[in-house]
Design a protein around this motif. Sequence first.
Motif, short mmCIF file in Angstrom:
data_model
loop_
_atom_site.label_atom_id
_atom_site.label_comp_id
_atom_site.label_asym_id
_atom_site.label_seq_id
_atom_site.Cartn_x
_atom_site.Cartn_y
_atom_site.Cartn_z
N THR A 68 23.70 9.72 67.72
CA THR A 68 25.01 9.84 67.10
C THR A 68 26.03 10.43 68.06
OG1 THR A 68 23.85 10.35 65.06
CG2 THR A 68 26.21 10.67 65.05
N VAL A 69 25.62 11.47 68.79
CA VAL A 69 26.56 12.13 69.69
C VAL A 69 27.16 11.13 70.68
CG1 VAL A 69 26.73 13.77 71.59
CG2 VAL A 69 25.58 14.43 69.48
N ILE A 70 26.30 10.30 71.26
CA ILE A 70 26.79 9.33 72.24
C ILE A 70 27.73 8.32 71.59
CG2 ILE A 70 26.09 7.51 73.86
CD1 ILE A 70 23.37 9.02 74.02
N VAL A 71 27.28 7.73 70.49
CA VAL A 71 28.07 6.70 69.82
C VAL A 71 29.41 7.27 69.35
CG1 VAL A 71 28.14 5.10 67.89
CG2 VAL A 71 26.02 5.46 69.12
N MET A 72 29.34 8.47 68.81
CA MET A 72 30.54 9.12 68.30
C MET A 72 31.53 9.41 69.43
SD MET A 72 30.43 12.96 67.11
CE MET A 72 30.67 13.56 68.75
N LEU A 73 30.99 9.84 70.59
CA LEU A 73 31.88 10.10 71.73
C LEU A 73 32.62 8.83 72.11
CD1 LEU A 73 29.81 12.43 74.06
CD2 LEU A 73 31.89 12.98 72.77
N ILE A 74 31.90 7.72 72.11
CA ILE A 74 32.53 6.45 72.48
C ILE A 74 33.67 6.12 71.52
CG2 ILE A 74 32.17 3.95 72.61
CD1 ILE A 74 29.28 4.57 73.52
N PHE A 75 33.38 6.19 70.23
CA PHE A 75 34.38 5.72 69.26
C PHE A 75 35.50 6.73 69.01
CE2 PHE A 75 30.83 2.87 67.87
CZ PHE A 75 31.46 1.71 68.29
N SER A 76 35.21 8.02 69.14
CA SER A 76 36.29 8.95 68.80
C SER A 76 37.05 9.45 70.02
CB SER A 76 35.77 10.10 67.95
OG SER A 76 34.82 10.83 68.67
N PHE A 77 36.38 9.56 71.18
CA PHE A 77 37.09 10.13 72.32
C PHE A 77 37.67 9.10 73.27
CE2 PHE A 77 34.81 13.83 70.83
CZ PHE A 77 35.76 14.83 71.00
N LEU A 78 37.03 7.92 73.35
CA LEU A 78 37.58 6.90 74.24
C LEU A 78 39.06 6.61 73.96
CD1 LEU A 78 34.99 4.11 75.10
CD2 LEU A 78 35.83 6.01 76.50
N PRO A 79 39.44 6.39 72.69
CA PRO A 79 40.86 6.11 72.43
C PRO A 79 41.77 7.25 72.90
CG PRO A 79 39.55 5.55 70.51
CD PRO A 79 38.65 6.26 71.47
N MET A 80 41.27 8.48 72.81
CA MET A 80 42.09 9.62 73.22
C MET A 80 42.24 9.64 74.74
SD MET A 80 41.65 13.59 72.19
CE MET A 80 40.49 14.02 73.46
N ILE A 81 41.11 9.49 75.44
CA ILE A 81 41.16 9.51 76.89
C ILE A 81 42.00 8.33 77.40
CG2 ILE A 81 39.77 9.49 79.01
CD1 ILE A 81 37.44 10.53 77.26
N ALA A 82 41.90 7.22 76.67
CA ALA A 82 42.62 6.01 77.09
C ALA A 82 44.13 6.24 77.21
CB ALA A 82 42.34 4.88 76.10
N MET A 83 44.63 7.22 76.46
CA MET A 83 46.06 7.50 76.52
C MET A 83 46.47 8.00 77.89
SD MET A 83 47.08 9.09 72.85
CE MET A 83 45.91 10.41 72.79
N PHE A 84 45.52 8.59 78.61
CA PHE A 84 45.85 9.16 79.91
C PHE A 84 45.26 8.38 81.07
CE2 PHE A 84 45.04 12.51 76.73
CZ PHE A 84 46.35 12.90 76.52
N ASN A 85 44.40 7.44 80.77
CA ASN A 85 43.67 6.78 81.84
C ASN A 85 43.59 5.28 81.58
OD1 ASN A 85 41.44 5.60 83.28
ND2 ASN A 85 40.70 7.66 83.73
#
Lengths: 295, 232
Positions: free
Chosen positions: B159-176
């Motif tokens: 869950t931790v891995i999958v959740m990181l992908i779906f919840s944090f990628l969009p956030m990081i994408a704003m800067f990268n």
Amino acid sequence: MNHNLQIHTKDITMHFQNTKVLDNINLSIAKGEIFGLLGPSGAGKTTLIKILTGQLKPTSGVVSLFGKEKERIEQECMSQIGMVLDNTGLYERLTCYDNLLLFARIYGIDKSEINIVLQKVGLDDAAKKCVNKLSKGMKQRLVFARALMHKPKILFLDEPTSGLDPVIASSLHSLVMEEKNKGTTVFLTTHNMEEATKLCDNVALLNKGEIIELGNPYELCRRYNHQNKLIILTKSGEQIELMNQASSAMRVADFLSNNEIESIHSTEPNLETVFMELTGRGLDTDEHEKSSRYF
Amino acid sequence: MNMKKVAAIFRKQLKDTLKNKEVLIQFIMFPVIATIMQNSIRIEDMPRNYFVILFATMYIGMSPLTSTASILAEEKEKNTLRVLLMSNVKASEYLLGVGSYIFLICMLGSVIFAVVGQYRGIEFVLFLSIMALGILISILIGAGIGTLSKNQMSATSVTVIVMLIFSFLPMIAMFNEGVAKVSRFTFSQQLNDWLKGIGTISIHVDTIGILLLNMIVALLIFVLGYRRCKLA
Ligand SMILES: Nc1ncnc2c1ncn2[C@@H]1O[C@H](COP(=O)(O)OP(=O)(O)OP(=O)(O)O)[C@@H](O)[C@H]1O
Ligand SMILES: [Mg+2]
């Protein structure tokens, strides 16, 4: 097929990978019978109960419950079965009452039944307690309550009293007898021969996946009563063994007339000694002992 | 499908979650953080509802997914799922009961986001519809992980891995921008884009494609786990 037959198996064989765990199991259990499957740890008791309750599919062979082959009637069948298995499956954060409430709703049973059944197992005072605050014996009684609540026609009990203190074990035994008297069929596994002798109409001795003997516990004991001796303990502390037959009468009479007897009893083989005689080992042994020594 | 049984599971879940702090916090954390941030931080030229959208996206990618997975994995580990299935509850009835409960709770959380974001009228409806779609996909993925895992431990690590992908990628994408190229393919990123442009929504073919793809993958994992869960 006989309408009184509640559980019937034909040539059940079970393999796990390449090891044979059950070998040609044939059983016929009548309505209202308490049937005990007795065997040491690793004999295959739980495996057989899982096959009978449809949790495992046997490698070969046929199971019929209520005179119908298992696979076809799974749905309606399930609501006529009660189970007490070795892993409790209780909701730890919910109270005793709420645990039963869930199943009352699933089975469409009136809520008033919950308190009745809690009282029956002696948990009425603990109804509002969360399961994670219960003792082991209380949890087991709650599982019993859940198994009995929907008034099943067959009860499957996998080592129902193992690890419980004798008082609680005995109260569970009374519950089982009560169910039997209502016409419920009970299939239980145990490695406690006293439990088996006390409760069961018939027992099967299971050793390494094979049924090695089957019948009424008292009859089995009598059949294997080869020793048939009298053991006399004299007041001087001597133990004397005599054959339990006419030729010993004079010596017993002597002891009696000289007022020498402290105690006297006949050897009565129990299921343990029957099992010993058949297999050369006791019921408390473990199939895995040999292999676990290497670890 | 027996609705009485579904309702029984639903009510069980309601009671159980109230006593289960780890799961409960999943539902509350993001709406609360968003409320605080949105009302306390003012930056020049900050896009409209910056924090609401940021945390709503993380909420979609995280809360339904982790709570579904952990509830299912716990039921498997503690053997309660087996007892239910053996009491004549169909796996579909069970999943509908638990799933609809999580859906409802998460929709309540979404209403908080919508209120904090001061969405009105059609925007309010659109916002909730986008959230509903995301929550649905997220629950499916969580159910897939839960049914495939043997116990809570293994469920958590996946869950931790999958959740990181779906919840944090969009956030990081704003800067990268590099990350943005990858995160495009997550449903949460697509929904994030929709949320950002909520006044001027335009539906692209590739958005629909990516959403469908996410949903199909989630369904596949789920069906796989579902089959195995019946036997396990
Ligand atoms: N899922 C499985 N995969 C492989 N082997 C198994 C599995 N389940 C049980 N066994 C093996 O089958 C044999 C019988 O196990 P079973 O649990 O039926 O014994 P038991 O009589 O119930 O023992 P106990 O009294 O300890 O509960 C054991 O040797 C066990 O290792
Ligand atoms: Mg066992």
